[in-house]
Design a protein around this motif. Structure first.
Motif, PDB file in Angstrom:
ATOM      1  N   LEU A 135      30.525  41.917  38.757  1.00 24.41           N
ATOM      2  CA  LEU A 135      31.368  41.302  39.780  1.00 24.41           C
ATOM      3  C   LEU A 135      32.622  40.694  39.173  1.00 24.41           C
ATOM      4  CD1 LEU A 135      28.551  39.566  41.846  1.00 24.41           C
ATOM      5  CD2 LEU A 135      29.956  41.496  42.609  1.00 24.41           C
ATOM      6  N   ARG A 136      32.621  40.488  37.860  1.00 27.15           N
ATOM      7  CA  ARG A 136      33.795  39.934  37.179  1.00 27.15           C
ATOM      8  C   ARG A 136      34.925  40.958  37.079  1.00 27.15           C
ATOM      9  NH1 ARG A 136      35.276  39.760  31.599  1.00 27.15           N
ATOM     10  NH2 ARG A 136      36.687  38.031  31.159  1.00 27.15           N
ATOM     11  N   LYS A 137      34.571  42.238  37.082  1.00 33.15           N
ATOM     12  CA  LYS A 137      35.572  43.294  36.937  1.00 33.15           C
ATOM     13  C   LYS A 137      36.254  43.606  38.266  1.00 33.15           C
ATOM     14  CE  LYS A 137      32.931  45.839  33.386  1.00 33.15           C
ATOM     15  NZ  LYS A 137      32.369  47.183  33.058  1.00 33.15           N
ATOM     16  N   GLY A 138      37.381  44.308  38.184  1.00 31.64           N
ATOM     17  CA  GLY A 138      38.028  44.840  39.369  1.00 31.64           C
ATOM     18  C   GLY A 138      37.422  46.182  39.751  1.00 31.64           C
ATOM     19  N   LEU A 139      37.994  46.804  40.784  1.00 27.00           N
ATOM     20  CA  LEU A 139      37.516  48.095  41.263  1.00 27.00           C
ATOM     21  C   LEU A 139      38.530  49.190  40.971  1.00 27.00           C
ATOM     22  CD1 LEU A 139      36.027  47.256  44.782  1.00 27.00           C
ATOM     23  CD2 LEU A 139      34.792  47.569  42.628  1.00 27.00           C
ATOM     24  N   LEU A 140      38.054  50.278  40.417  1.00 26.09           N
ATOM     25  CA  LEU A 140      38.824  51.513  40.276  1.00 26.09           C
ATOM     26  C   LEU A 140      38.180  52.528  41.204  1.00 26.09           C
ATOM     27  CD1 LEU A 140      40.865  53.457  38.938  1.00 26.09           C
ATOM     28  CD2 LEU A 140      39.173  53.819  37.126  1.00 26.09           C
ATOM     29  N   VAL A 141      38.835  52.798  42.331  1.00 24.59           N
ATOM     30  CA  VAL A 141      38.293  53.725  43.321  1.00 24.59           C
ATOM     31  C   VAL A 141      39.052  55.036  43.206  1.00 24.59           C
ATOM     32  CG1 VAL A 141      37.902  54.154  45.772  1.00 24.59           C
ATOM     33  CG2 VAL A 141      37.624  51.839  44.857  1.00 24.59           C
ATOM     34  N   THR A 192      45.949  38.749  41.005  1.00 26.42           N
ATOM     35  CA  THR A 192      45.206  39.900  41.514  1.00 26.42           C
ATOM     36  C   THR A 192      46.132  40.834  42.287  1.00 26.42           C
ATOM     37  OG1 THR A 192      43.205  38.564  41.704  1.00 26.42           O
ATOM     38  CG2 THR A 192      43.247  40.622  42.928  1.00 26.42           C
ATOM     39  N   PHE A 193      46.023  42.129  42.019  1.00 25.98           N
ATOM     40  CA  PHE A 193      46.772  43.145  42.755  1.00 25.98           C
ATOM     41  C   PHE A 193      45.894  44.367  42.952  1.00 25.98           C
ATOM     42  CE2 PHE A 193      50.732  41.025  41.436  1.00 25.98           C
ATOM     43  CZ  PHE A 193      51.512  41.182  42.574  1.00 25.98           C
ATOM     44  N   LEU A 194      46.160  45.100  44.041  1.00 26.27           N
ATOM     45  CA  LEU A 194      45.693  46.467  44.176  1.00 26.27           C
ATOM     46  C   LEU A 194      46.892  47.376  43.987  1.00 26.27           C
ATOM     47  CD1 LEU A 194      43.906  48.896  44.955  1.00 26.27           C
ATOM     48  CD2 LEU A 194      44.410  48.383  47.348  1.00 26.27           C
ATOM     49  N   PHE A 195      46.846  48.205  42.956  1.00 26.71           N
ATOM     50  CA  PHE A 195      47.878  49.215  42.729  1.00 26.71           C
ATOM     51  C   PHE A 195      47.395  50.517  43.348  1.00 26.71           C
ATOM     52  CE2 PHE A 195      48.416  46.217  39.134  1.00 26.71           C
ATOM     53  CZ  PHE A 195      49.681  45.760  39.458  1.00 26.71           C
ATOM     54  N   ASP A 196      48.076  50.923  44.394  1.00 29.86           N
ATOM     55  CA  ASP A 196      47.653  52.057  45.203  1.00 29.86           C
ATOM     56  C   ASP A 196      48.243  53.363  44.684  1.00 29.86           C
ATOM     57  OD1 ASP A 196      46.352  53.248  47.393  1.00 29.86           O
ATOM     58  OD2 ASP A 196      48.165  53.141  48.608  1.00 29.86           O
ATOM     59  N   ASP A 197      47.414  54.390  44.628  1.00 29.66           N
ATOM     60  CA  ASP A 197      47.850  55.738  44.217  1.00 29.66           C
ATOM     61  C   ASP A 197      48.397  55.769  42.803  1.00 29.66           C
ATOM     62  OD1 ASP A 197      47.065  57.334  46.311  1.00 29.66           O
ATOM     63  OD2 ASP A 197      48.926  57.094  47.433  1.00 29.66           O
ATOM     64  N   LEU A 198      47.709  55.132  41.886  1.00 30.76           N
ATOM     65  CA  LEU A 198      48.104  55.225  40.483  1.00 30.76           C
ATOM     66  C   LEU A 198      48.079  56.691  40.052  1.00 30.76           C
ATOM     67  CD1 LEU A 198      48.711  53.363  37.942  1.00 30.76           C
ATOM     68  CD2 LEU A 198      46.356  53.891  37.264  1.00 30.76           C
ATOM     69  N   GLY A 199      49.124  57.087  39.366  1.00 32.88           N
ATOM     70  CA  GLY A 199      49.236  58.469  38.925  1.00 32.88           C
ATOM     71  C   GLY A 199      50.234  59.274  39.723  1.00 32.88           C
ATOM     72  N   ARG A 209      47.696  43.258  31.751  1.00 32.90           N
ATOM     73  CA  ARG A 209      46.658  42.823  32.679  1.00 32.90           C
ATOM     74  C   ARG A 209      45.293  42.819  31.992  1.00 32.90           C
ATOM     75  NH1 ARG A 209      48.223  41.974  37.730  1.00 32.90           N
ATOM     76  NH2 ARG A 209      46.044  41.968  38.375  1.00 32.90           N
ATOM     77  N   TYR A 210      45.088  43.712  31.056  1.00 35.87           N
ATOM     78  CA  TYR A 210      43.842  43.691  30.295  1.00 35.87           C
ATOM     79  C   TYR A 210      43.726  42.386  29.505  1.00 35.87           C
ATOM     80  CZ  TYR A 210      40.397  44.634  26.698  1.00 35.87           C
ATOM     81  OH  TYR A 210      39.324  44.531  25.852  1.00 35.87           O
ATOM     82  N   ARG A 211      44.812  41.987  28.860  1.00 37.18           N
ATOM     83  CA  ARG A 211      44.798  40.730  28.108  1.00 37.18           C
ATOM     84  C   ARG A 211      44.531  39.551  29.045  1.00 37.18           C
ATOM     85  NH1 ARG A 211      48.656  43.654  24.868  1.00 37.18           N
ATOM     86  NH2 ARG A 211      50.369  43.152  26.280  1.00 37.18           N
ATOM     87  N   ARG A 258      41.390  36.933  28.938  1.00 37.79           N
ATOM     88  CA  ARG A 258      41.623  35.499  28.749  1.00 37.79           C
ATOM     89  C   ARG A 258      41.340  34.681  30.003  1.00 37.79           C
ATOM     90  NH1 ARG A 258      46.216  33.492  28.231  1.00 37.79           N
ATOM     91  NH2 ARG A 258      47.448  35.210  29.084  1.00 37.79           N
ATOM     92  N   LEU A 259      41.745  35.204  31.164  1.00 38.27           N
ATOM     93  CA  LEU A 259      41.750  34.422  32.393  1.00 38.27           C
ATOM     94  C   LEU A 259      40.838  34.959  33.486  1.00 38.27           C
ATOM     95  CD1 LEU A 259      45.652  34.041  32.599  1.00 38.27           C
ATOM     96  CD2 LEU A 259      44.028  32.400  31.618  1.00 38.27           C
ATOM     97  N   GLY A 260      40.301  36.154  33.282  1.00 35.66           N
ATOM     98  CA  GLY A 260      39.477  36.761  34.329  1.00 35.66           C
ATOM     99  C   GLY A 260      40.294  37.392  35.442  1.00 35.66           C
ATOM    100  N   THR A 261      41.581  37.666  35.197  1.00 35.38           N
ATOM    101  CA  THR A 261      42.454  38.266  36.211  1.00 35.38           C
ATOM    102  C   THR A 261      41.934  39.637  36.627  1.00 35.38           C
ATOM    103  OG1 THR A 261      44.372  37.136  35.279  1.00 35.38           O
ATOM    104  CG2 THR A 261      44.814  39.007  36.731  1.00 35.38           C
ATOM    105  N   LYS A 262      41.781  39.839  37.926  1.00 34.62           N
ATOM    106  CA  LYS A 262      41.256  41.110  38.427  1.00 34.62           C
ATOM    107  C   LYS A 262      42.382  42.071  38.806  1.00 34.62           C
ATOM    108  CE  LYS A 262      36.714  39.827  40.231  1.00 34.62           C
ATOM    109  NZ  LYS A 262      35.855  39.790  41.433  1.00 34.62           N
TER     110      LYS A 262
END
Length: 220
Positions: free
Chosen positions: A75-81, A139-146, A170-172, A176-180
């Motif tokens: 639950l700590r991670k974000g979603l890659l759909v 937190t952001f949802l980046f739509d249609d990556l690629g 964002r990985y860093r 460090r901060l739990g940013t999703k």
């Protein structure tokens, strides 16, 4: 809407992660999905191609501990759909946005921006680092990556994959901060690695729960 939905959320927030009873959350999500699709004259349907996805998707947003049963799922991670065109990847996130607004649940809120729009903003300004910095935080949802074009930075790098810098930042911040970070994409994991490099794909494993939503297009 049935009475007790908001009360269940407030009661559970102080003692556990999940917002409410899982069955209730799924019921509200499905109701919100029907309302979302109605103006488009599309029926919301649960079938063999999306049933498993929707079960996990609802568990994640409800903060249900049962979501974490599988290995490397958190639950700590974000979603890659990821999945094919028109299957409802972006729409699923928009329904969560609508629930956040309708029921005033800030825990469910996040901004959505198309990956190409980020690159367009990057191309339009002289100070490119401002765009990188802005989309590296929160937190952001980046739509249609690629689907985005390569960025144009004539002042320093020439042509640049903008999201390589953003996602590394964002990985860093995640570490460090739990940013999703949330992402929708039509690319496979191999295609992501081919475009953005192994440095990004390795970090994706730590940053994201990967959920597949495939099947026929649901667009009219």
């Amino acid at each position: 809407m049935e009475k007790g939905w908001l009360n269940q959320i407030s009661e559970h927030q102080t003692v556990r992660k999940q917002l409410c009873n899982p069955a209730l959350f799924k019921k509200v999500f499905f109701k919100s999905a029907v309302e979302f699709y109605a103006p488009l004259e599309i029926n919301f349907e649960v079938d063999a191609t999306n049933k498993n996805f929707l079960r996990h998707f609802c568990k994640y947003w409800n903060g249900d501990p049962q979501f974490e049963i599988l290995e490397n799922i958190s639950l700590r991670k974000g979603l890659l759909v990821f999945g094919s065109y028109g299957t409802g990847k972006t729409t699923s996130f928009k329904i969560i946005q609508n629930m956040s607004q309708q029921y005033r649940i800030p825990e469910l809120w996040f901004p959505i921006i198309a990956a190409q729009e980020v690159v367009a903003k990057y191309n339009a300004v002289r100070n490119k680092d401002e765009i990188i910095e802005y989309y590296s935080k929160g937190t952001f949802l980046f739509d249609d990556l690629g689907t985005e074009t390569v960025g144009n930075n004539v002042y320093q790098y020439g042509k640049e994959e903008v999201f390589v810098r953003i996602l590394l930042n964002r990985y860093r911040n995640f570490e460090r901060l739990g940013t999703k970070t949330h992402i929708t994409t039509n690319l496979s994991f191999a295609q992501i690695e081919n475009r953005y490099g192994t440095q990004i794909s390795d970090r994706f494993i730590r940053m994201f729960n990967q959920l597949k939503l495939d099947g026929p297009s649901r667009r009219k």
